[in-house]
Design a protein around this motif. Structure first.
Motif, PDB file in Angstrom:
ATOM      1  N   ILE A   1      30.391   1.248  -0.309  1.00  0.00           N
ATOM      2  CA  ILE A   1      31.648   1.476   0.397  1.00  0.00           C
ATOM      3  C   ILE A   1      32.762   1.810  -0.590  1.00  0.00           C
ATOM      4  N   ILE A   2      32.827   1.092  -1.687  1.00  0.00           N
ATOM      5  CA  ILE A   2      33.856   1.352  -2.690  1.00  0.00           C
ATOM      6  C   ILE A   2      33.653   2.721  -3.329  1.00  0.00           C
ATOM      7  N   MET A   3      32.420   3.133  -3.515  1.00  0.00           N
ATOM      8  CA  MET A   3      32.147   4.449  -4.100  1.00  0.00           C
ATOM      9  C   MET A   3      32.656   5.591  -3.212  1.00  0.00           C
ATOM     10  N   HIS A   4      32.810   5.327  -1.929  1.00  0.00           N
ATOM     11  CA  HIS A   4      33.317   6.361  -1.030  1.00  0.00           C
ATOM     12  C   HIS A   4      34.801   6.640  -1.231  1.00  0.00           C
ATOM     13  N   THR A   5      35.516   5.780  -1.959  1.00  0.00           N
ATOM     14  CA  THR A   5      36.931   6.049  -2.235  1.00  0.00           C
ATOM     15  C   THR A   5      37.103   7.297  -3.086  1.00  0.00           C
ATOM     16  N   ARG A   6      36.055   7.678  -3.785  1.00  0.00           N
ATOM     17  CA  ARG A   6      36.187   8.860  -4.638  1.00  0.00           C
ATOM     18  C   ARG A   6      36.462  10.118  -3.822  1.00  0.00           C
ATOM     19  N   MET A   7      36.117  10.121  -2.544  1.00  0.00           N
ATOM     20  CA  MET A   7      36.406  11.288  -1.703  1.00  0.00           C
ATOM     21  C   MET A   7      37.890  11.602  -1.670  1.00  0.00           C
ATOM     22  N   VAL A   8      38.716  10.576  -1.602  1.00  0.00           N
ATOM     23  CA  VAL A   8      40.161  10.777  -1.547  1.00  0.00           C
ATOM     24  C   VAL A   8      40.653  11.398  -2.852  1.00  0.00           C
ATOM     25  N   PHE A   9      40.176  10.873  -3.960  1.00  0.00           N
ATOM     26  CA  PHE A   9      40.620  11.376  -5.257  1.00  0.00           C
ATOM     27  C   PHE A   9      40.069  12.773  -5.534  1.00  0.00           C
ATOM     28  N   ILE A  10      38.858  13.046  -5.076  1.00  0.00           N
ATOM     29  CA  ILE A  10      38.306  14.398  -5.208  1.00  0.00           C
ATOM     30  C   ILE A  10      39.160  15.373  -4.398  1.00  0.00           C
ATOM     31  N   ALA A  11      39.557  14.979  -3.197  1.00  0.00           N
ATOM     32  CA  ALA A  11      40.401  15.856  -2.369  1.00  0.00           C
ATOM     33  C   ALA A  11      41.728  16.146  -3.059  1.00  0.00           C
ATOM     34  N   LEU A  12      42.328  15.128  -3.676  1.00  0.00           N
ATOM     35  CA  LEU A  12      43.586  15.333  -4.397  1.00  0.00           C
ATOM     36  C   LEU A  12      43.404  16.293  -5.572  1.00  0.00           C
ATOM     37  N   MET A  13      42.385  16.045  -6.368  1.00  0.00           N
ATOM     38  CA  MET A  13      42.139  16.901  -7.529  1.00  0.00           C
ATOM     39  C   MET A  13      41.727  18.307  -7.111  1.00  0.00           C
TER      40      MET A  13
ATOM     41  N   ILE B   1      41.430   3.263   3.237  1.00  0.00           N
ATOM     42  CA  ILE B   1      41.901   1.943   3.679  1.00  0.00           C
ATOM     43  C   ILE B   1      40.716   1.011   3.934  1.00  0.00           C
ATOM     44  N   ALA B   2      39.675   1.539   4.558  1.00  0.00           N
ATOM     45  CA  ALA B   2      38.486   0.724   4.814  1.00  0.00           C
ATOM     46  C   ALA B   2      37.835   0.287   3.500  1.00  0.00           C
TER      47      ALA B   2
END
Length: 155
Positions: free
Chosen positions: A63-75, A97-98
């Motif tokens: 679940i924590i590894m899925h946070t990278r999607m947000v940062f990939i989208a930003l970059m 948030i989840a």
């Protein structure tokens, strides 16, 4: 596998593209040198996974590894000048948030020992973001064959 594909597809087996300047936004650095950035980040990502999994359960880790999607989208927006819709950002924000709430729950459950594992997991996300975006940048803007880029990254 990537090396085999490169050798099979290119009859002249020209590795000189590794030493030529990448060109464009990538500058005058040799393409082979630029391929080391995502390769090194992926190696660090794998190394950090052992430390992360030592302090987190597998479900929390995923679940924590899925946070990278947000940062990939930003970059991705910065590197490729593409924008996401408000619906896409809302979906990414909900995933983020989840993920953060799961991380906080894990911290409450396990206590202080999980802080180090959470730091490692977020460092892992950082390396994954850098590897993803730089790899895609190389594929889109480099004049090297795709199979040669993949070979140089994973060697």
């Amino acid at each position: 596998v990537a090396l085999g594909m490169f050798l099979a597809r290119n009859s002249d087996r020209d590795f000189s593209a590794l030493w030529r300047p990448a060109g464009g936004r990538l500058g005058r650095l040799p393409g082979g040198l630029l391929c080391l950035v995502p390769g090194a980040c992926l190696a660090l990502y794998d190394t950090f996974s052992f430390f992360s999994l030592a302090g987190l359960d597998p479900i929390s880790y995923q679940i924590i590894m899925h946070t990278r999607m947000v940062f990939i989208a930003l970059m991705w927006q910065v590197a490729f000048k593409r924008t996401l819709t408000s619906t896409q950002w809302a979906a990414l924000l909900l995933v983020f948030i989840a993920s953060v709430s799961k991380a906080v729950d894990k911290l409450d459950e396990v206590g202080v020992p999980a802080i180090g594992a959470l730091r490692m997991a977020f460092m892992q996300c950082l390396f994954a973001v850098i590897a993803n975006v730089t790899s895609e940048l190389l594929l889109k803007e480099s004049n090297m064959p795709t199979d040669l880029i993949n070979t140089a990254q994973y060697v």
